[in-house]
Design an enzyme around this catalytic site. Structure first.
Site, short mmCIF file in Angstrom:
data_model
loop_
_atom_site.label_atom_id
_atom_site.label_comp_id
_atom_site.label_asym_id
_atom_site.label_seq_id
_atom_site.Cartn_x
_atom_site.Cartn_y
_atom_site.Cartn_z
N ASN A 1 0.85 -1.20 0.00
CA ASN A 1 0.00 0.00 0.00
C ASN A 1 0.88 1.24 0.00
OD1 ASN A 1 0.63 0.79 2.80
ND2 ASN A 1 -0.35 -1.17 3.24
N LYS B 1 9.10 -17.34 -10.56
CA LYS B 1 8.28 -16.27 -11.16
C LYS B 1 7.10 -16.86 -11.94
CE LYS B 1 8.60 -12.38 -14.26
NZ LYS B 1 9.20 -11.97 -15.50
N PRO C 1 -2.53 -11.74 10.20
CA PRO C 1 -2.89 -11.48 11.60
C PRO C 1 -3.15 -9.99 11.80
CG PRO C 1 -0.54 -11.94 11.38
CD PRO C 1 -1.16 -12.23 10.05
N ASP C 2 -4.10 -9.66 12.66
CA ASP C 2 -4.32 -8.26 13.04
C ASP C 2 -3.45 -8.01 14.27
OD1 ASP C 2 -5.27 -5.86 14.19
OD2 ASP C 2 -7.11 -6.06 13.02
N ILE C 3 -2.35 -7.32 14.04
CA ILE C 3 -1.32 -7.19 15.09
C ILE C 3 -1.86 -6.39 16.27
CG2 ILE C 3 1.05 -6.42 15.56
CD1 ILE C 3 1.45 -6.56 12.45
N PHE D 1 -3.92 3.31 14.82
CA PHE D 1 -4.34 4.32 13.86
C PHE D 1 -5.55 3.79 13.11
CE2 PHE D 1 -1.45 7.97 13.29
CZ PHE D 1 -0.60 7.70 14.34
N LYS E 1 -13.17 0.51 15.78
CA LYS E 1 -11.81 -0.05 15.90
C LYS E 1 -11.31 -0.01 17.34
CE LYS E 1 -10.45 0.45 11.15
NZ LYS E 1 -9.83 1.17 10.08
N1 CTP Z 1 -3.44 -3.20 11.99
C1 CTP Z 1 -2.71 -4.27 12.43
N2 CTP Z 1 -2.70 -5.43 11.74
C2 CTP Z 1 -3.44 -5.56 10.62
C3 CTP Z 1 -4.20 -4.47 10.15
C4 CTP Z 1 -4.18 -3.29 10.85
O1 CTP Z 1 -2.04 -4.14 13.44
N3 CTP Z 1 -3.43 -6.72 9.97
C5 CTP Z 1 -3.45 -1.97 12.77
C6 CTP Z 1 -2.85 -0.76 12.09
O2 CTP Z 1 -1.47 -0.65 12.39
C7 CTP Z 1 -3.65 0.38 12.69
C8 CTP Z 1 -5.01 -0.24 12.98
O3 CTP Z 1 -4.80 -1.65 13.03
O4 CTP Z 1 -3.13 0.78 13.92
C9 CTP Z 1 -6.09 0.06 11.97
O5 CTP Z 1 -5.64 -0.19 10.67
P1 CTP Z 1 -6.56 0.10 9.42
O6 CTP Z 1 -5.83 -0.27 8.18
O7 CTP Z 1 -7.14 1.48 9.54
O8 CTP Z 1 -7.79 -0.86 9.67
P2 CTP Z 1 -8.01 -2.40 9.50
O9 CTP Z 1 -7.87 -3.05 10.81
O10 CTP Z 1 -7.15 -2.92 8.41
O11 CTP Z 1 -9.54 -2.45 9.11
P3 CTP Z 1 -10.24 -2.01 7.74
O12 CTP Z 1 -9.32 -2.41 6.62
O13 CTP Z 1 -11.50 -2.76 7.75
O14 CTP Z 1 -10.45 -0.52 7.84
#
Ligand code: CTP
Length: 416
Positions: A210, A291, A316-318, A340, A354
């Protein structure tokens, strides 16, 4: 408080008529019990005599790289001794030199050697100030962590009227006082920060990612260091410059999985955790070891039958994992967890959701649909949502990411 007042303030004075205002500032600082040291450029010395500052501060005034062969190397000792360095007035020329790392006199050499909090108060003719080169140089300085003060608008020495006047001594004094009094409020604290993007590979040469530049995360890192913290930065791919500091450890990672492992391993020690990374929510279900090739077609023709479907699985959502560790009391009891929220719509609802979903104490929400702030920009504007009062958010208006970083830290980890 008495201890705070004995800090050393280094004043770098370059050649502008506003140099006279620095006499008043030096006097105010000395009265407030600061140790004041002055460096003047040769041109500054044409506006105000060094003897004036010597009398006001009680310290020798540094003018030249080769002032005193018997003294310690001046630019290094001054840079190390200073708790805060203010360059005022900062001419267009000095600003250009600072932005490009030129070090051809004592002031600019000291600035390059100096690693602490740098304040810069520009003073110049309006056209010079508004010129795109000067504006780019100022943006470079801000991105690198300097705090700009002014300029004010009004009548200028050259007869013009507009932005370019150096702010008054009283304003500089107030900003110095604020900066010094909060300068080491995070001393002894451990701050863990994630920043940048992640890259999720499809094959050895292609990846999903991104637009995150890592600028907000590195600005937070700088602000935490300036506040006296020890910082562990976990940095994904990012273009932003990483500060050099003996209190900073930086671990480079590429994928969300690597970032997750690093964050969890460092989290146990942290007093404050800030997840500012833009983590890729998905990764390819399979990573090809070689590749991926396209199906070939007739010479010069595109094979319309060759379509690819990419299967993605969740990363994983850290932040949510750390939130869970906080609830399960695996983290230190008083660890503050900050996330954030990058939103293009429904900012308020999404940020509040969130907070809850991720178990965070604070969510810093920004609107990434705006071109003037957020991703890749040097500026940002955020709204801070807190677990304690999710409905009553605080707006931090648009400013440089450097200044915003400091304001965010002051909100989420206030001086106790
Ligand atoms: N984050 C994380 N791990 C992920 C995705 C997000 O730790 N796999 C954390 C980001 O570092 C940030 C927060 O979660 O602090 C929110 O990230 P954001 O991209 O705004 O949201 P998402 O959790 O990805 O949700 P969505 O895509 O549905 O908005």
């Amino acid at each position: 408080m008495g201890n705070l007042k004995r800090k050393t303030i280094l004043l770098g004075i370059s050649g502008g008529i506003a140099a006279y205002k620095m006499c008043d500032l030096a006097r105010q600082l000395v009265r407030a019990s600061y140790n004041v040291k002055v460096i003047m450029t040769q041109h500054a010395a044409k506006f105000v005599g060094p003897a004036t500052f010597r009398s006001l501060t009680g310290n020798p005034v540094a003018l030249d790289l080769f002032d005193d062969p018997a003294a310690p190397i001046n630019h290094i000792s001054l840079a190390e001794e200073a708790d805060l360095f203010l360059i005022a007035p900062a001419t267009a020329n000095v600003i250009a030199k600072l932005a490009h790392g030129r070090a051809d006199d004592l002031l600019t050499t000291t600035a390059l050697a100096y690693q602490g909090q740098l304040l810069v108060a520009p003073a110049m003719n309006t056209q010079m100030y508004l010129d795109s080169v000067t504006q780019e140089n100022l943006a470079t300085l801000t991105a690198r962590g300097a705090q700009l003060i002014g300029p004010a608008s009004g009548e200028l020495a050259c007869g013009d009227s507009g932005p370019g006047r150096m702010v008054e001594a009283q304003t500089l004094f107030g900003i110095i006082e604020d900066s010094i009094q909060t300068s080491d409020w995070l001393a002894g604290k451990k701050v863990l920060i994630s920043a940048g993007s992640t890259q999720e590979y499809l094959d050895p040469v292609r990846y999903l990612t991104n637009r995150s530049s890592g600028k907000m995360g590195t600005a937070l890192t700088r602000a935490a260091l300036q506040a006296g913290a020890e910082v562990q930065l976990v940095l994904g791919p990012a273009s932003a410059a990483v500060p050099v500091d003996k209190r900073l450890a930086c671990t480079r990672v590429v994928t969300a999985d690597e970032m997750c492992a690093a964050m969890i391993s460092f989290a146990l020690e942290a007093n404050l955790i800030i997840c500012s990374a833009a983590v890729s929510d998905y990764r390819p279900a399979k990573k090809a070891s070689i590749k991926i090739k396209k199906r070939q077609s007739q010479l010069g023709q595109t094979n319309q039958q060759d379509t690819q479907v990419l299967e993605l699985v969740q990363n994983p959502d850290i932040l949510a994992k750390l939130g869970r560790m906080k609830i399960e009391k695996t983290l230190k009891a008083d660890t503050i967890l900050v996330g954030f929220a990058a939103e293009t719509n429904n900012l308020e609802d999404n940020a509040q959701a969130k907070l809850e979903r991720k178990g965070a104490d604070y969510i810093i929400a920004n609107d990434v649909s705006r071109a003037d702030i957020g991703f890749e920009s040097t500026e940002n504007e955020v709204r801070i949502f807190s677990k304690a009062a999710p409905e009553a958010d605080t707006l931090l208006p648009k400013t440089s990411k450097t200044q915003l970083a400091r304001q965010i830290l002051q909100r989420v980890y206030p001086l106790s």
